[in-house]
Every structure is written in structure tokens, then in C-alpha cells.
Design a protein around this motif. Structure first.
Motif, mmCIF file in Angstrom:
data_model
loop_
_atom_site.group_PDB
_atom_site.id
_atom_site.type_symbol
_atom_site.label_atom_id
_atom_site.label_comp_id
_atom_site.label_asym_id
_atom_site.label_seq_id
_atom_site.Cartn_x
_atom_site.Cartn_y
_atom_site.Cartn_z
ATOM 1 N N VAL A 263 32.124 51.415 37.372
ATOM 2 C CA VAL A 263 33.488 51.463 37.700
ATOM 3 C C VAL A 263 33.703 50.033 38.387
ATOM 4 C CG1 VAL A 263 35.398 52.410 38.876
ATOM 5 C CG2 VAL A 263 33.917 53.809 37.503
ATOM 6 N N THR A 264 32.834 49.792 39.443
ATOM 7 C CA THR A 264 33.227 48.711 40.643
ATOM 8 C C THR A 264 32.954 47.392 39.762
ATOM 9 O OG1 THR A 264 32.162 49.892 42.184
ATOM 10 C CG2 THR A 264 32.802 48.079 42.752
ATOM 11 N N GLY A 265 32.139 47.090 38.801
ATOM 12 C CA GLY A 265 31.984 46.011 38.040
ATOM 13 C C GLY A 265 33.255 45.599 37.743
ATOM 14 N N PRO A 266 33.960 46.058 36.715
ATOM 15 C CA PRO A 266 35.352 45.565 36.150
ATOM 16 C C PRO A 266 36.386 45.627 37.110
ATOM 17 C CG PRO A 266 34.401 47.571 34.998
ATOM 18 C CD PRO A 266 33.638 47.386 36.015
ATOM 19 N N GLN A 267 36.298 46.219 38.212
ATOM 20 C CA GLN A 267 37.151 46.201 39.331
ATOM 21 C C GLN A 267 36.939 44.849 40.054
ATOM 22 O OE1 GLN A 267 36.530 50.156 41.515
ATOM 23 N NE2 GLN A 267 38.394 50.771 40.915
ATOM 24 N N ILE A 268 35.778 44.578 40.482
ATOM 25 C CA ILE A 268 35.645 43.096 40.900
ATOM 26 C C ILE A 268 36.065 42.353 40.062
ATOM 27 C CG2 ILE A 268 33.829 41.338 41.629
ATOM 28 C CD1 ILE A 268 32.098 43.878 42.422
ATOM 29 N N ILE A 269 35.868 42.075 38.722
ATOM 30 C CA ILE A 269 36.328 41.167 37.725
ATOM 31 C C ILE A 269 37.904 40.964 37.832
ATOM 32 C CG2 ILE A 269 36.476 40.888 35.373
ATOM 33 C CD1 ILE A 269 33.727 41.761 35.161
ATOM 34 N N SER A 270 38.657 42.202 37.838
ATOM 35 C CA SER A 270 40.210 42.176 37.861
ATOM 36 C C SER A 270 40.458 41.328 39.252
ATOM 37 C CB SER A 270 40.817 43.489 37.435
ATOM 38 O OG SER A 270 40.353 44.477 38.597
ATOM 39 N N ALA A 271 39.891 41.955 40.417
ATOM 40 C CA ALA A 271 40.305 41.411 41.604
ATOM 41 C C ALA A 271 40.103 39.644 41.735
ATOM 42 C CB ALA A 271 39.654 41.839 42.625
ATOM 43 N N ALA A 272 38.989 39.315 40.975
ATOM 44 C CA ALA A 272 38.740 37.794 41.103
ATOM 45 C C ALA A 272 39.688 37.081 40.007
ATOM 46 C CB ALA A 272 37.121 37.528 40.579
ATOM 47 N N GLU A 273 40.082 37.740 39.019
ATOM 48 C CA GLU A 273 41.144 37.163 38.283
ATOM 49 C C GLU A 273 42.426 36.759 38.826
ATOM 50 O OE1 GLU A 273 41.005 39.686 34.793
ATOM 51 O OE2 GLU A 273 39.289 38.825 33.839
ATOM 52 N N THR A 274 42.673 38.185 39.662
ATOM 53 C CA THR A 274 44.093 38.049 40.309
ATOM 54 C C THR A 274 44.053 37.080 41.429
ATOM 55 O OG1 THR A 274 44.215 40.284 40.258
ATOM 56 C CG2 THR A 274 45.553 39.214 41.744
ATOM 57 N N LEU A 275 42.936 36.752 42.114
ATOM 58 C CA LEU A 275 42.743 35.627 43.033
ATOM 59 C C LEU A 275 42.827 34.352 42.500
ATOM 60 C CD1 LEU A 275 42.229 34.785 45.968
ATOM 61 C CD2 LEU A 275 39.808 34.933 45.780
ATOM 62 N N ALA A 276 42.301 34.310 41.225
ATOM 63 C CA ALA A 276 42.035 32.908 40.627
ATOM 64 C C ALA A 276 43.814 32.552 40.255
ATOM 65 C CB ALA A 276 41.456 33.000 39.329
ATOM 66 N N LEU A 277 44.336 33.389 39.974
ATOM 67 C CA LEU A 277 45.779 33.237 39.577
ATOM 68 C C LEU A 277 46.732 32.901 40.623
ATOM 69 C CD1 LEU A 277 46.086 36.156 36.864
ATOM 70 C CD2 LEU A 277 46.209 33.706 36.309
ATOM 71 N N HIS A 278 46.310 33.433 41.957
ATOM 72 C CA HIS A 278 46.906 33.432 43.154
ATOM 73 C C HIS A 278 46.105 32.829 44.188
ATOM 74 C CE1 HIS A 278 50.171 35.577 41.005
ATOM 75 N NE2 HIS A 278 49.431 36.527 40.718
#
Length: 555
Positions: A263-278
Motif C-alpha cells: 500500500v505504501t509504495g503507490p502512496q509514495i508515488i502519488s505523493a511524489a507526483e503531487t510534489l512534482a506538479l507543485h
């Protein structure tokens, strides 16, 4: 108040999820509010909610002793438990030749061998381990065929020769299963040790934080692929460890760890994508940090879990070492009831976090040194392992975790730790009688240092204090002095090991064994009984309670 070990382990897993998700939920929700149109932020937040709901559902199941749709839980069978049950049935033939059919026995073996395919089909199992497992699986089938043949003959004609042949067949079958169990254990634990060592630098997480803060979407995509690969490796590691965990609570812990990585792997990925966008968003950066910390924390927990699994397999302890117990009011300390237990606040825990981390590193060093000893029953090793585990529980206290909940618990643990150190010093003095004059002064000097440090720690732990600041100063002093003892222990263990190895190499650094060793051999049957060990750590009456604790229960 749960008594059942499985329920206790499942409840601990659910609680761990809820505790870790609380901070995740805060930052994920803030990120979602700050960036309402960001899809990855919404996915991130929804993922946390979903995991918390599942954890709460499990809590309800345990408390109400029921499942949502009324179906019964089907627990996955591990290789370890399968082999244990199979051996019990085979050995039962000594008492009763008719209590089960040959088909039942063959089916049991087939199920075990099907599970070994998790190892032989895994891309992460070494070629050597794969070949050995396949070879032992084939041998197990042959041994069972021979056993069944003799068993059927014995049912028809119970002669002395046939019963002797049956006994040999039983022993050979059980021996083969033991070898298979050891082989899959070695395959799983060696893979886990390699992966945990390889991923300790957290390079992928660091790269995700940097590239995310730079707004580099292409680089983030590259590192998310690497994290996904890492996740698959760790998930597979947990699946294989579950097969060799040895106890149901540890099995549940492995399943929880697998779910966490999954579960945590995909959550890190979505959090990283959010940071990259902002990339300029402080809350998006903080959110990624929180999820990365959860990943790092789980990796750290896996090291402890691996140690637990190895200890259970080697028989060095039951399901939990008894010396991690809490104090008993009115028993260990006459003034205990009069003292009000104090918990450290967040600021105080932060102050002792550095000391705690040093203590954690020292426990790892001591464990590494004790593992180098061939004789794990050596008195010096036994005391060293005991001190290491007690120091680890004190480290967990600095994080606000573990079995030591209050400052009084910590002070009591420090007293027992100091007592154990004094006993180690006595063992060193006894050992020095075997050492020739050239090596004796250094060994005795170190032993005297240990006695002095342990006395200082005992005085500090027993000293009465009043007021919050004085209590915190005492906590700080206890942990500092424990750290100093552990530092000395890191020097002592390799020194003693070196002297023993010299003796094995024939360099004659040791004198013939004195009478005290003969006495110890004569009384050896009593030296390592549960009562003796429990008495060693001053917690005899809590043995039954603490042996039922699981690794996750300390979270």
C-alpha cells in the motif's frame, strides 16, 4: 485484554496501521485542500482513508469475534506449520498404526511441496537454494513411499524387525523434513538480509524527494519505476518469510508487513507526483516526507522481525524474550506504588532521540558480534544477548514505543540491565581463569570497568527524584550510562571471541578447563531451563505473560 495470541497480533497490526495513518491522513488531507484539482493528491488521500477503514473493520472483527459477511477466515498455511503437523502425524505412528490413512499423509506432503513452489518459482531465490529445495522435495516423496510401504506391512504383521524398520523410516522422513525446513528458512532469511542491507541507504526515496522538489516529472517517473521494483522485492520477501516465521503471531506480522509495502509504495508515488506538479508547495513536500518515513519505519521493523524469526527457528527463545517485562508493583521495588508514573512529552522525547539512536546502533553491533560465536549457549553470549534486548527496549522508549510505557518502567529496566552486566562481569572473571597471564590483565581490566559502570547505572536508576525536570535528567542519565555500557560490550565480545578462536587454532592461549566448568556441565540440564532464565532477569512471575507478546505488540 485479549488472551488469544492470534487476535493479539492482529489487533497490534491494526493499531500500527491506525497510528501510522493518523499523520498520513493529516498531511494528505491538507495537500488535497491546498491543491483541490490535483488528481494524485486525491488518490493519495483516498488511499489513506481506505487503509484506515480496513484496519477499523479488522478491529471490529476481533472485538465482536465475527466477520462482516459471516464467512469464516481461511488462514494461509505456512511451510513451517505444515511440516510441524506432518511430523506430528508421522511420529504418531509409533503409538498407533491405524489412526490415519496413507492418503491423508500423502496429501499433507503434497500441500507442503506445493508451498515450496513459492520459493522455487520466485525470481529472487538463488539457484543454489532452488536446486536444494527441489532435491529435498524429491527425497521427501521417496522417504514417504518407503515409510508407507513398511507401515502397511506392520499393520498386517507386527514383528520386531518390521517395527524397527518402521522406526528407521520415521526417523529418515522426519530428518528429511527438517532439512527441507532449514533450506527454505535459509533461502528466505538470506534473501531478507540481503534486501534489507541493500535498501538501507533509501537512495530511491531521497531521489524522489529531490526530483519532486525540482518539479522534474520525467525523473520522478523514472524513480517511481525503481520504487515499484523495490516494492515487489520486499513484498516477495515478506511472503517467503511468512512460510518460515515459526509462530502464528509472527506469520500475522509478516502479512501485515507485506500489506504495508504493498500500500505504501503507490502512496509514495502519488505523493511524489503531487510534489512534482507543485514543487513550491510546502505541504506537498511535508506529505511526501511523511510517507517516506512510514516506508523507512517498516524497513527498520523488518530487521527486528528477521531477528525474531531467526531466534525462534534456532530455539534461542520462545515467542518473545522474557526479559522485556515490565515491573511488578510491590515486588521489585517497595516504593513503586508510591511513585506516580510519568510519560515523556514530545519535546523531551526529541531531546533523547539522538541518544536513543546511538543505543539502537550499539544493539545492532552487539547482535552482530554475538552471531559470530559458534557456541550460542556460551554464558558470555547469553548475557550479551540479554543486555542487547533490554537496551533495545530502552531505545524504543525514546521513540515513545515498546513495552516500557513510563519513566518508572525505564528505571526498572535500567536496574535489571545493570544486574545483568554485573553477572556478565562475573562470567568474564571465571573465563579469565582459563586465559594465560599475557591475556589476563586486559580481560580483567575490562571486566572491572564493566562492574564500575553497572554500579553507577544502578545508583542512578535507584535514586529518588521529584519534579518533571529532575525526572527527565534521570532518564537522560540512565540512557547515557546504558549507552556507555553497550559501547564497552562492543569491545568485550570480540576480545573474548578472539581468545576462544586462538584456542581452537591451537595457539594455546587458554589453560585447561578449571573445576567450575565441570560443575557447570554437571548442572547443565538446569542452567537453561525457563525458570533459570526467568530468574536471571528478575521477572519469573511474568514469564507466561511476556512469552505471548508479539513483535508488533511493542508498537
Amino acid at each position: 485484554d485479549l488472551k488469544d495470541e492470534k487476535k493479539k497480533a492482529r489487533m497490534a497490526a491494526s493499531r500500527a496501521v491506525l497510528e501510522k495513518c493518523t499523520m498520513m491522513l493529516l498531511t494528505a488531507s491538507k495537500t488535497c485542500l491546498r491543491h483541490p484539482d490535483c488528481e494524485s493528491a486525491r488518490i493519495n488521500k483516498d488511499g489513506v482513508f481506505h487503509r484506515m477503514r480496513l484496519a477499523l473493520e479488522q478491529v471490529i472483527e476481533i472485538v465482536t469475534d465475527s466477520r462482516p459477511n459471516g464467512e469464516n477466515e481461511i488462514a494461509p498455511i505456512s511451510i513451517y506449520s505444515g511440516i510441524k503437523e506432518f511430523k506430528n502425524k508421522v511420529e504418531g505412528l509409533r503409538e498407533n498404526l491405524y489412526f490415519l490413512s496413507k492418503e491423508n499423509l500423502s496429501t499433507m506432503l503434497e500441500v507442503i511441496l506445493e508451498h515450496t513452489e513459492d520459493f522455487t518459482d520466485s525470481a529472487y531465490t538463488s539457484h543454489e537454494h532452488r536446486e536444494h529445495i527441489l532435491e529435498l522435495s524429491k527425497q521427501a516423496k521417496m522417504e514417504l513411499e518407503q515409510l508407507v510401504s513398511v507401515w502397511m506391512q506392520a499393520q498386517n504383521q507386527k514383528t520386531k524387525d518390521l517395527m524397527e524398520d518402521l522406526e528407521v523410516a520415521i526417523l529418515k522422513t522426519c530428518q528429511c523434513m527438517n532439512e527441507l525446513k532449514r533450506e527454505v528458512h535459509n533461502a528466505a532469511t538470506s534473501l531478507a538480509a540481503d534486501l534489507l542491507k541493500y535498501h538501507t541507504d533509501h537512495m530511491v526515496l531521497k531521489a524522489l524527494k529531490i526530483t519532486g522538489a525540482e518539479g522534474n516529472l520525467e525523473a520522478v517517473a523514472e524513480y517511481t519505476c525503481k520504487l515499484s521494483e523495490q516494492k515487489e522485492q520486499l513484498v516477495e520477501m515478506c511472503r517467503l518469510l511468512r512460510h518460515v516465521s515459526g509462530t502464528e503471531p509472527l506469520e500475522i506480522t509478516c502479512i501485515h508487513a507485506e500489506d504495508t509495502f504493498q500500500v505504501t509504495g503507490p502512496q509514495i508515488i502519488s505523493a511524489a507526483e503531487t510534489l512534482a506538479l507543485h514543487p513550491s508547495s510546502k505541504i506537498a513536500k511535508e506529505n511526501l516526507e511523511v510517507f517516506c518515513e512510514a516506508w523507512e519505519s517498516q524497513l527498520s521493523d523488518m530487521s527486528m522481525l528477521l531477528r525474531e524469526i531467526n531466534d525462534v527457528f534456532e530455539g534461542r527463545r520462545g515467542e518473545k524474550r522474557v526479559y522485556l517485562s515490565l515491573p511488578r508493583p510491590g515486588k521489585h521495588n517497595a516504593n513503586l506504588k508510591a511513585l506516580k508514573p510519568v510519560k515523556l512529552d514530545t519535546e523531551e522525547q526529541a531531546k533523547i532521540a539522538k541518544l536513543g539512536l546511538e543505543l539502537h546502533l550499539l544493539t545492532s553491533s552487539v547482535d552482530s558480534e554475538t552471531e559470530k560465536w559458534e557456541d550460542q549457549e556460551n554464558e558470555i553470549v547469553q548475557h550479551g544477548q540479554g543486555m542487547s534486548s533490554m537496551a533495545y527496549s530502552m531505545y524504543l522508549f525514546t521513540r515513545g514505543e515498546g513495552l516500557l510505557k513510563t519513566t518508572q518502567d525505564l528505571f526498572h529496566q535500567a536496574e535489571i540491565f545493570a544486574t545483568e552486566g554485573t553477572k556478565l562481569a562475573s562470567a568474564l572473571h571465571a573465563f579469565s581463569h582459563q586465559v594465560h597471564d599475557d591475556d589476563k590483565p586486559l580481560l580483567l581490566l575490562e571486566a572491572e570497568k564493566l562492574i564500575s559502570m553497572c554500579k553507577q547505572l544502578q545508583v542512578t536508576a535507584k535514586a529518588s527524584v521529584q519534579g518533571k525536570s529532575a525526572t527527565f535528567a534521570k532518564v537522560d542519565a540512565c540512557i547515557l550510562k546504558t549507552r556507555n555500557v553497550m559501547t564497552l560490550l562492543c569491545q568485550l565480545l570480540p576480545l573474548c571471541c578472539k581468545l576462544l578462536r586462538k584456542n581452537k587454532a591451537g595457539n594455546g592461549c587458554l589453560k585447561p578447563a578449571p573445576p567450575w566448568r565441570e560443575d557447570r556441565i554437571r548442572t547443565g540440564t538446569n542452567a537453561h531451563t525457563p525458570e533459570r532464565r526467568a530468574e536471571t532477569f528478575g521477572i519469573k512471575s511474568l514469564e507466561n505473560h511476556v512469552t505471548n507478546m508479539t513483535f508488533l505488540e511493542s508498537k
